[in-house]
Scaffold this motif. Structure first.
Motif, PDB file in Angstrom:
ATOM      1  N   PRO A 222       0.788  -1.146  -0.047  1.00  9.30           N
ATOM      2  CA  PRO A 222       0.011   0.122  -0.009  1.00  9.30           C
ATOM      3  C   PRO A 222       0.859   1.369   0.033  1.00  9.30           C
ATOM      4  O   PRO A 222       1.911   1.428   0.560  1.00  9.30           O
ATOM      5  CB  PRO A 222      -0.773  -0.199   1.333  1.00  9.30           C
ATOM      6  CG  PRO A 222      -0.381  -1.306   2.092  1.00  9.30           C
ATOM      7  CD  PRO A 222       0.670  -2.149   1.128  1.00  9.30           C
ATOM      8  N   SER A 223       0.306   2.237  -0.917  1.00  7.89           N
ATOM      9  CA  SER A 223       1.275   3.434  -0.737  1.00  7.89           C
ATOM     10  C   SER A 223       0.737   4.379  -0.044  1.00  7.89           C
ATOM     11  O   SER A 223      -0.789   4.371   0.058  1.00  7.89           O
ATOM     12  CB  SER A 223       1.472   3.815  -2.217  1.00  7.89           C
ATOM     13  OG  SER A 223       0.343   4.318  -2.871  1.00  7.89           O
ATOM     14  N   GLU A 224       1.277   5.444   0.395  1.00 10.81           N
ATOM     15  CA  GLU A 224       0.664   6.704   1.201  1.00 10.81           C
ATOM     16  C   GLU A 224       0.669   7.838   0.260  1.00 10.81           C
ATOM     17  O   GLU A 224       1.748   7.534  -0.962  1.00 10.81           O
ATOM     18  CB  GLU A 224       1.295   6.923   2.477  1.00 10.81           C
ATOM     19  CG  GLU A 224       1.352   5.631   3.289  1.00 10.81           C
ATOM     20  CD  GLU A 224       0.207   5.399   4.089  1.00 10.81           C
ATOM     21  OE1 GLU A 224      -0.675   6.170   4.439  1.00 10.81           O
ATOM     22  OE2 GLU A 224      -0.206   4.095   3.910  1.00 10.81           O
ATOM     23  N   ASP A 225       0.318   9.063   0.596  1.00 12.06           N
ATOM     24  CA  ASP A 225       0.724  10.305  -0.122  1.00 12.06           C
ATOM     25  C   ASP A 225       2.228  10.595   0.298  1.00 12.06           C
ATOM     26  O   ASP A 225       2.818  10.377   1.369  1.00 12.06           O
ATOM     27  CB  ASP A 225      -0.208  11.462   0.481  1.00 12.06           C
ATOM     28  CG  ASP A 225      -1.562  11.323  -0.204  1.00 12.06           C
ATOM     29  OD1 ASP A 225      -1.941  11.023  -1.222  1.00 12.06           O
ATOM     30  OD2 ASP A 225      -2.330  11.755   0.702  1.00 12.06           O
ATOM     31  N   TYR A 226       2.860  11.081  -0.942  1.00  7.79           N
ATOM     32  CA  TYR A 226       4.229  11.568  -0.682  1.00  7.79           C
ATOM     33  C   TYR A 226       5.156  10.131  -0.195  1.00  7.79           C
ATOM     34  O   TYR A 226       5.917  10.626   0.675  1.00  7.79           O
ATOM     35  CB  TYR A 226       4.305  12.663   0.349  1.00  7.79           C
ATOM     36  CG  TYR A 226       3.248  13.772  -0.213  1.00  7.79           C
ATOM     37  CD1 TYR A 226       3.377  14.325  -1.234  1.00  7.79           C
ATOM     38  CD2 TYR A 226       2.437  14.051   1.117  1.00  7.79           C
ATOM     39  CE1 TYR A 226       2.373  15.330  -1.200  1.00  7.79           C
ATOM     40  CE2 TYR A 226       1.405  14.907   0.725  1.00  7.79           C
ATOM     41  CZ  TYR A 226       1.351  15.518  -0.580  1.00  7.79           C
ATOM     42  OH  TYR A 226       0.499  16.512  -0.914  1.00  7.79           O
ATOM     43  N   GLU A 227       5.226   9.289  -0.999  1.00  7.67           N
ATOM     44  CA  GLU A 227       6.093   8.227  -0.692  1.00  7.67           C
ATOM     45  C   GLU A 227       7.489   8.674  -1.115  1.00  7.67           C
ATOM     46  O   GLU A 227       7.473   9.702  -2.063  1.00  7.67           O
ATOM     47  CB  GLU A 227       5.742   7.069  -1.523  1.00  7.67           C
ATOM     48  CG  GLU A 227       4.505   6.080  -1.140  1.00  7.67           C
ATOM     49  CD  GLU A 227       4.805   5.451   0.271  1.00  7.67           C
ATOM     50  OE1 GLU A 227       6.035   5.144   0.702  1.00  7.67           O
ATOM     51  OE2 GLU A 227       4.112   4.799   0.755  1.00  7.67           O
TER      52      GLU A 227
END
Lengths: 378, 508
Positions: free
Chosen positions: A318-323
């Motif tokens: 899963p990715s978040e904002d601003y990886e």
């Protein structure tokens, strides 16, 4: 001051490579608007050894007129395809590009996982071109590295790279004060909002960017944490993951340059800067924590715990904002800690079994051949 | 730390409900996972009507259609579809205002500085004109033109995307045909009972009116607002956003087409809501979304009928809804897709997008039967983010207004809005910058279009703009505006494009 009136002077507190990088970029970006950039530093850190530039630093350097081909030819830099980080359970290799290639929108590691469940013995790293290049006995020339259309960074001689940045900074008109920072005060004076003491003299500035390791200027102004508050930006770069020091500096100064250097700067700008700055910091801390491998510490970080849980369940990350890190880096770090998905993505099953094995065989052959070619090249 | 190889496969998915969401889900799953041995059964009853959401769509639907193998020409002809380059908003910030939210860029960035910052500095110059004139899809909309975008990134014709406007009542049958051709089993029947495992609470099967029992590993609830599985059986709960978005009803009616076939949807603000106008090949779709707290059904219906631009083709029908979303869109082994999962008014044509995202995320996280917990949590997190960020964007249209001509607009203008939206508005007002995110539907150009369209005007602009001489900027803007105008003029008339490219609706 009114309208888009630019800052007259930005002071950079710091020394060595961080100060040179910040000064060069801000002078290049803000100089044409009439902003003077002054570096307040007298101490030579004498830092030696290597420093890593992640792939996105290539464009940043190009903006400063620093040509990576020249750096490589001078022996100052060499292409880098992965970084090694010392973790709690040993070294971890984080590649800048994924192993294998995605197929029909499904990441390669799902296909690899599916094949291992059916008896394939090869490791995921066996299909990784960046890791093959990283472990090759000979390095690649810049042009050869670029020919693979794959992200790569640079390993740089710290002192020589700093000198390149100093040269760039001087070319953009950066000034040095020739003295160390003794004190800094916010002033109500209409002339200069900041008064900076250097040895026996004093200069004024509109803004200070603090890149010292201990936040000397920022703490003198009463700041307790890095980020942007009022007329001070404190950029903290401490991290044991190679490449992050330059990444943090580069992101911070380029974002700051796009947001500020005018007296119209308002709270909304600094809030926006800090929102992204701290989000990136969280992502970096997540990665550092994963590499360290302390279970309790990892569980205390929700975004990291989610990455571990979802990856373990179905192989997705899963990715978040601003990886900050690429999915391939997270994949490498997760697997280095022993996490393995219990199953591949169902979409990976669309590829017929026979085609899967032929395809994996071809990929492995290509990786081996390319590695041989590199090692054979002079 | 689990080892590989312990997976228990999902073999049977049961979709309940056969409207737009149901058939999109069934066709999507069958196209993407049918070859992996997955069986999909869809249960629907001809006795239960469908809402038929989403006559207007967003460009993302093209990717969905392409991915599952839908032929564009066949699809457009079957659903009487037209092309769509944006959405026009009329009377929103002030009566008499009009702006278009385009599916594309504004101008071209220069040296890392977004185009709108240059425009922002020069916007009071009488020769500069509105930002709209620097967006090719907007200029094309105003001229009633259409052309498919170019693949050449150097061409201004590559700066936009397109969506469709189609007859939602024809779309579900089209997707049914597509799904059945890929192995979906359709069962005609009405669900009368839902059976759950006594220990886990998972749904094990449903019983139909005729006594048939249909078992499955995974159930998809596409029963619309009713939420037969997700709410009636699993009691998941609903999070209402009616304080922010108080519109709770819509009246819809088709009318005969009138005037040229426009490549955009129109949303006109009314006293207690707004009216939509969607031009299709064979008719125009119309509706009025309103708040029952601020107007009556009769008054809303009258306002709609009074503003039709063609002869009425059917009786108006009223829909009731509650804006918000299920507390969990994936609960136990049930996933709610479409109106059963949540509802956001169709102001930005997001209904089908949310269905599509639900299907895509389900495919990405498709579980095994051993434990759904992690996949469900991740699905819910991602879908919650989608819903919340769309919600903020919708609120912006209502809240950033100068209208004070009705109680409804006074409420919307003065209400407290989510902090995330307030921060975005403040940043833009200060410097014309957009607080962007990596996730979420609406990208920077969309926010620029609506913020400026709603008359939030930046007081400052990016300082780097001043590094270019004002005359140079003026020349650049004039050249670009002319270029946009010429490019749009060179496109085909939208109606002609449909008829000359084999996209016109079937004669039948």
């Amino acid at each position: 001051m009114s309208g888009n009136q630019p800052f007259r002077r930005i002071a950079i507190a710091g020394d060595g490579l961080p100060a040179a990088l910040a000064a060069a970029y801000l002078a290049k970006a803000c100089g044409p608007a009439g902003t003077e950039v002054v570096v307040i530093s007298a101490r030579e850190t004498g830092q030696t050894g290597d420093v890593v530039a992640r792939p996105d630093m290539l464009r940043f350097n190009a903006e400063l007129g620093i040509d990576p081909v020249t750096l490589c030819k001078q022996g100052i830099a060499s292409p880098l395809f992965a970084v090694e980080v010392q973790g709690g359970a040993g070294p971890v290799l984080l590649p800048f590009a994924p192993a294998g290639i995605a197929n029909n929108g499904v990441d390669f590691h799902h296909y690899w996982l599916r094949a291992t469940q059916n008896g394939l013995a090869n490791q995921l790293a066996d299909y990784s071109l960046p890791l093959a290049f990283h472990e090759a006995k000979r390095g690649l020339a810049f042009e050869s590295a670029a020919s693979f259309k794959m992200p790569f960074g640079l390993r740089l001689d710290r002192a020589a790279y700093a000198q390149s940045l100093v040269n760039a900074a001087m070319g953009f008109g950066v000034l040095g004060t020739g003295g160390a920072l003794d004190g800094i005060l916010a002033s109500d004076s209409a002339e200069w909002p900041l008064r900076i003491t250097i040895a026996d003299s004093e200069i004024g500035a509109d803004f200070v960017v603090d890149v010292t390791s201990d936040g000397a200027a920022a703490t003198a102004l009463g700041r307790r944490q890095s980020g942007w508050t009022n007329r001070c930006l404190w950029i903290a770069g401490d991290c044991n993951i190679p490449g992050i020091e330059l990444f943090r500096l580069q992101r911070a100064v380029s974002r700051f340059a796009s947001l500020v250097p005018t007296h119209e700067s308002v709270a909304a700008d600094s809030a926006e800067f800090n929102r992204i700055y701290f989000a990136e910091e969280q992502r970096i801390t997540d990665m550092a924590c994963l590499i360290e491998g302390d279970e309790a510490a990892m569980r205390a970080r929700p975004a990291l715990a989610r990455k571990i849980d979802v990856f373990s369940a179905c192989g997705r990350i899963p990715s978040e904002d601003y990886e900050v890190f690429q999915p391939c880096e997270w994949l490498a770090a997760l697997m280095a800690q022993g996490y393995l998905p219990k199953r591949p993505e169902r979409l990976a099953e669309r590829l017929p079994e026979a085609e899967l094995h032929t395809w994996l065989g071809n990929l492995r052959t290509q990786v081996v051949e390319l590695q041989k070619q590199i090692e054979a090249a002079a | 730390m689990s080892g590989a190889g312990s997976a228990k496969r999902v073999k049977q998915v049961v979709v309940i409900g056969g409207g737009t969401a149901g058939w999109m889900t069934a066709a999507g799953l069958a196209s993407m996972l049918g070859s992996t041995g997955l069986k999909i059964t869809l249960i629907e009853s001809d006795a239960i009507g469908i809402v038929g959401v989403g006559e207007a769509t967003l460009p993302h639907i093209k990717l969905f259609n392409d991915t599952i193998g839908v032929d564009e020409a066949e699809f457009m002809a079957a659903t009487s579809a037209t092309f769509k380059l944006g959405i026009e908003f009329v009377d929103w910030a002030r009566k008499g205002d009009s702006y278009i939210h385009p599916f594309g860029e504004f101008g071209l960035a220069n040296q890392g500085v977004p185009f709108h910052q240059y425009w922002s500095k020069m916007r009071n110059d009488p020769d500069v004109g509105p930002l709209d004139e620097y967006s090719l899809p907007v200029v094309a909309c105003r001229k009633g033109k259409f052309q498919r975008p170019s693949d050449d990134p150097r061409s201004v014709l590559s700066t936009y995307r397109y969506a469709y406007q189609f007859d939602a009542l024809q779309y579900a049958p089209f997707m049914r045909k597509h799904g059945e051709a890929r192995g979906v089993t359709r069962i005609e029947g009405k669900v009368t009972g839902v059976h759950q495992d006594s220990e886990s609470g998972d749904i094990t099967s449903v019983t139909l009116e005729d006594g048939q029992q249909i078992a499955g590993d995974l159930f998809v609830d596409c029963t619309g607002f009713f939420g037969l599985l997700i709410e009636k059986a699993l009691e998941t709960g609903y999070e209402s956003w009616s304080d922010f978005l108080p519109c709770d009803r819509a009246v819809a009616v088709p009318c005969e087409s009138a005037g040229p076939l426009l490549p955009y949807t129109r949303a006109t603000a009314d006293k207690a809501g707004w009216r939509w106008r969607i031009p299709l090949q064979h008719r125009t779709g119309n509706g009025h979304v309103y708040s029952s707290g601020f107007t009556s059904d009769d008054a809303a219906q009258q306002a709609l009928v009074d503003n039709l631009d063609g002869k009425l083709l059917a009786d108006p029908r009223i829909l009731r809804f509650a804006t918000g979303k299920r507390r969990k869109l994936w609960n136990r082994n049930c996933i709610a897709i479409g109106l059963s999962g949540g509802f956001l008014e169709p102001l930005e044509s997001t209904s089908i997008y949310l269905i599509q995202e639900g299907i895509t995320k389900l495919l990405e996280l498709f579980p095994d039967t051993s434990d759904f917990t992690v996949e469900a949590e991740e699905y819910n997190r991602k879908m919650d983010l989608e819903f919340e960020r769309i919600r903020d964007f919708l609120i912006l249209h209502y809240h950033a207004t100068e209208r004070d001509d009705s109680d409804f607009w006074n409420y919307m203008r003065t209400m407290k809005v989510p902090a995330s939206l307030t921060e975005k508005m403040e940043l833009f007002r200060a410097s014309g910058r957009i607080a962007s995110y990596d996730h979420g539907l609406f990208l920077v150009p969309s926010w620029i279009a609506v913020l400026l369209g709603q008359r939030i005007e930046p007081t400052g602009y990016d300082w780097r703009v001043d590094q270019l001489d004002a005359d140079e900027i003026r020349r650049h803007l004039a050249g670009l505006r002319t270029h946009m105008d010429q490019a749009a003029s060179g496109m085909d008339d939208h109606g002609e494009f449909l008829s000359t490219n084999g996209l016109a609706m079937s004669a039948a």
